[in-house]
Design a protein around this motif. Structure first.
Motif, mmCIF file in Angstrom:
data_model
loop_
_atom_site.group_PDB
_atom_site.id
_atom_site.type_symbol
_atom_site.label_atom_id
_atom_site.label_comp_id
_atom_site.label_asym_id
_atom_site.label_seq_id
_atom_site.Cartn_x
_atom_site.Cartn_y
_atom_site.Cartn_z
ATOM 1 N N ILE A 153 49.573 38.789 2.165
ATOM 2 C CA ILE A 153 48.255 39.207 1.671
ATOM 3 C C ILE A 153 47.196 38.192 2.057
ATOM 4 N N ALA A 154 47.539 36.909 1.889
ATOM 5 C CA ALA A 154 46.586 35.859 2.261
ATOM 6 C C ALA A 154 46.289 35.894 3.756
ATOM 7 N N LEU A 155 47.345 36.165 4.561
ATOM 8 C CA LEU A 155 47.155 36.244 6.008
ATOM 9 C C LEU A 155 46.223 37.389 6.374
ATOM 10 N N LEU A 156 46.472 38.572 5.796
ATOM 11 C CA LEU A 156 45.633 39.727 6.093
ATOM 12 C C LEU A 156 44.191 39.486 5.657
ATOM 13 N N THR A 157 44.022 38.839 4.520
ATOM 14 C CA THR A 157 42.674 38.503 4.048
ATOM 15 C C THR A 157 41.981 37.563 5.022
ATOM 16 N N ALA A 158 42.755 36.565 5.513
ATOM 17 C CA ALA A 158 42.178 35.610 6.459
ATOM 18 C C ALA A 158 41.790 36.302 7.767
ATOM 19 N N ILE A 159 42.668 37.224 8.228
ATOM 20 C CA ILE A 159 42.366 37.948 9.471
ATOM 21 C C ILE A 159 41.103 38.791 9.295
ATOM 22 N N ALA A 160 41.011 39.469 8.135
ATOM 23 C CA ALA A 160 39.821 40.280 7.867
ATOM 24 C C ALA A 160 38.564 39.414 7.852
ATOM 25 N N ALA A 161 38.681 38.240 7.244
ATOM 26 C CA ALA A 161 37.531 37.334 7.183
ATOM 27 C C ALA A 161 37.133 36.870 8.578
ATOM 28 N N VAL A 162 38.159 36.593 9.418
ATOM 29 C CA VAL A 162 37.871 36.154 10.793
ATOM 30 C C VAL A 162 37.169 37.265 11.575
ATOM 31 N N VAL A 163 37.686 38.503 11.449
ATOM 32 C CA VAL A 163 37.084 39.628 12.168
ATOM 33 C C VAL A 163 35.648 39.844 11.729
ATOM 34 N N ILE A 164 35.414 39.833 10.424
ATOM 35 C CA ILE A 164 34.046 40.022 9.908
ATOM 36 C C ILE A 164 33.127 38.915 10.387
ATOM 37 N N SER A 165 33.639 37.684 10.362
ATOM 38 C CA SER A 165 32.826 36.550 10.801
ATOM 39 C C SER A 165 32.506 36.639 12.286
ATOM 40 N N LEU A 166 33.493 37.060 13.086
ATOM 41 C CA LEU A 166 33.258 37.190 14.529
ATOM 42 C C LEU A 166 32.235 38.283 14.820
ATOM 43 N N ILE A 167 32.343 39.415 14.088
ATOM 44 C CA ILE A 167 31.371 40.492 14.275
ATOM 45 C C ILE A 167 29.966 40.008 13.925
ATOM 46 N N ALA A 168 29.868 39.283 12.795
ATOM 47 C CA ALA A 168 28.569 38.749 12.386
ATOM 48 C C ALA A 168 28.038 37.753 13.403
ATOM 49 N N LEU A 169 28.964 36.930 13.930
ATOM 50 C CA LEU A 169 28.547 35.920 14.912
ATOM 51 C C LEU A 169 28.061 36.567 16.198
ATOM 52 N N ILE A 170 28.794 37.600 16.643
ATOM 53 C CA ILE A 170 28.375 38.304 17.862
ATOM 54 C C ILE A 170 27.002 38.945 17.663
ATOM 55 N N GLY A 171 26.809 39.557 16.489
ATOM 56 C CA GLY A 171 25.507 40.144 16.195
ATOM 57 C C GLY A 171 24.413 39.105 16.171
ATOM 58 N N PHE A 172 24.734 37.936 15.603
ATOM 59 C CA PHE A 172 23.751 36.854 15.550
ATOM 60 C C PHE A 172 23.377 36.379 16.954
ATOM 61 N N ILE A 173 24.402 36.258 17.827
ATOM 62 C CA ILE A 173 24.148 35.810 19.200
ATOM 63 C C ILE A 173 23.304 36.839 19.954
ATOM 64 N N ILE A 174 23.644 38.132 19.767
ATOM 65 C CA ILE A 174 22.881 39.192 20.449
ATOM 66 C C ILE A 174 21.431 39.195 19.989
ATOM 67 N N ARG A 175 21.226 39.047 18.678
ATOM 68 C CA ARG A 175 19.847 39.011 18.169
ATOM 69 C C ARG A 175 19.093 37.808 18.721
ATOM 70 N N GLY A 176 19.825 36.665 18.819
ATOM 71 C CA GLY A 176 19.180 35.465 19.360
ATOM 72 C C GLY A 176 18.757 35.652 20.798
ATOM 73 N N LYS A 177 19.628 36.311 21.588
ATOM 74 C CA LYS A 177 19.305 36.536 22.989
ATOM 75 C C LYS A 177 18.120 37.491 23.124
ATOM 76 N N ARG A 178 18.089 38.509 22.247
ATOM 77 C CA ARG A 178 16.964 39.444 22.290
ATOM 78 C C ARG A 178 15.651 38.744 21.957
ATOM 79 N N GLN A 179 15.712 37.854 20.927
ATOM 80 C CA GLN A 179 14.494 37.120 20.563
ATOM 81 C C GLN A 179 14.049 36.203 21.700
ATOM 82 N N ASN A 180 15.013 35.542 22.360
ATOM 83 C CA ASN A 180 14.682 34.677 23.496
ATOM 84 C C ASN A 180 14.085 35.500 24.644
#
Length: 294
Positions: free
Chosen positions: A262-289
């Motif tokens: 359960i802890a592993l699955l929670t960690a994987i979910a957290a990693v996936v969500i964080s990566l999605i958020a990070l990718i979105g953040f990078i894309i927004r940054g590139k658009r602003q630039n």
């Protein structure tokens, strides 16, 4: 925020997330391997302890199964049936004894190590080892005790050769030793002549006599399994549900593994969500630039 800062942040974030994922995976896989290889030595730091209540006058709890953590006898069709008994008590007429190797095909031996104070004195165990009984287990494939311990390290001392020789020599059906309150015992039981089925340690924590003769009506043990051979079917304790369900060592360890998954699955979910958020953040940054440049 500049593109260089964004890039540095993304690399650091990914590194941290991957580190957490690797640590979680490693911990869970190690625990899973322990469960998948039940014939091997158990880690006595993580293997659970259990309490046995042997009642010689009760036909359904007059023996005990160390592996299942349950009485070895139960009712069936108006009779008592042996579901797997490792140890029982025996009254000689003048003293109470433990008896092991008590069911067909089993041989066994029981060794009395004495009280904890005796063990501490014999092996020179430091006072920083608070509980001698809990320090007994396998280390480097040998039965050893923790001789000294700190918050960072521990030193070990092997059990003496006399104890080991007594524990591993071939024995006849039914071996007995007197029951002594506060004493620590080791038990080894084999299937046939040499195939070790289980090795356990236990300490007698309470006894209660039933009459003036001194015959005991209750013996309470604190025990821990150190080595066990589990059947290929994995159904070793299913027949003793009448006595309270499967309480086996590996059921409890399986529960720990389930929590790890359960802890592993929670960690994987957290990693996936964080990566999605990070990718979105990078894309927004590139658009602003891009918009700033043009």
């Amino acid at each position: 925020m500049s593109s260089l800062q964004t890039s540095s942040l993304s690399v650091a974030t990914i590194y941290c997330l991957l580190s957490v994922l690797i640590v979680t995976l490693t911990t869970t896989i190690t625990c899973q391997q322990q469960v998948d290889h039940p014939s091997r030595i158990l880690d006595y730091y993580s293997t659970p302890y259990a309490e046995a209540h042997i009642k010689p006058h009760d036909p359904f709890s007059s023996s005990w199964n160390f592996y299942c953590n349950l009485p070895g006898i139960g009712p069936q069709d108006y009779a008592s049936v042996n579901y797997g008994s490792d140890i029982r008590t025996w009254w000689s007429g003048s003293d109470n004894y433990f008896e092991v190797g008590i069911q067909g095909g089993d041989t066994g031996y029981i060794v009395d190590l004495g009280e904890e104070s005796d063990i501490r004195s014999q092996y020179g165990i430091s006072n920083n080892v608070a509980y001698v009984f809990s320090s007994i287990g396998f280390k480097d494939n040998q039965l050893q005790l923790v001789k000294s311990a700190t918050s960072k390290d521990a030193t070990y001392v092997p059990l003496n050769g006399t104890v080991i020789q007594a524990l591993f020599q071939q024995q006849s059906y039914g071996n007995k030793l007197p029951i002594r309150l506060g004493h620590v015992y080791l038990v080894r039981i084999t299937e046939g002549a040499s195939d070790t089925r289980i090795i356990s340690k236990f300490k007698v924590t309470m006894t209660a006599p039933s009459d003036n003769s001194g015959k005991l009506q209750l013996i309470t043990l604190r025990h821990q399994t150190l080595y066990v051979k589990k059947s290929g079917s994995g159904n070793d304790c299913r027949n003793v549900n009448v006595n309270g369900g499967d309480q086996s060592v590996f059921l409890k360890m399986d529960s720990n593994v389930a929590l790890g998954v359960i802890a592993l699955l929670t960690a994987i979910a957290a990693v996936v969500i964080s990566l999605i958020a990070l990718i979105g953040f990078i894309i927004r940054g590139k658009r602003q630039n891009y918009q700033t440049t043009y």
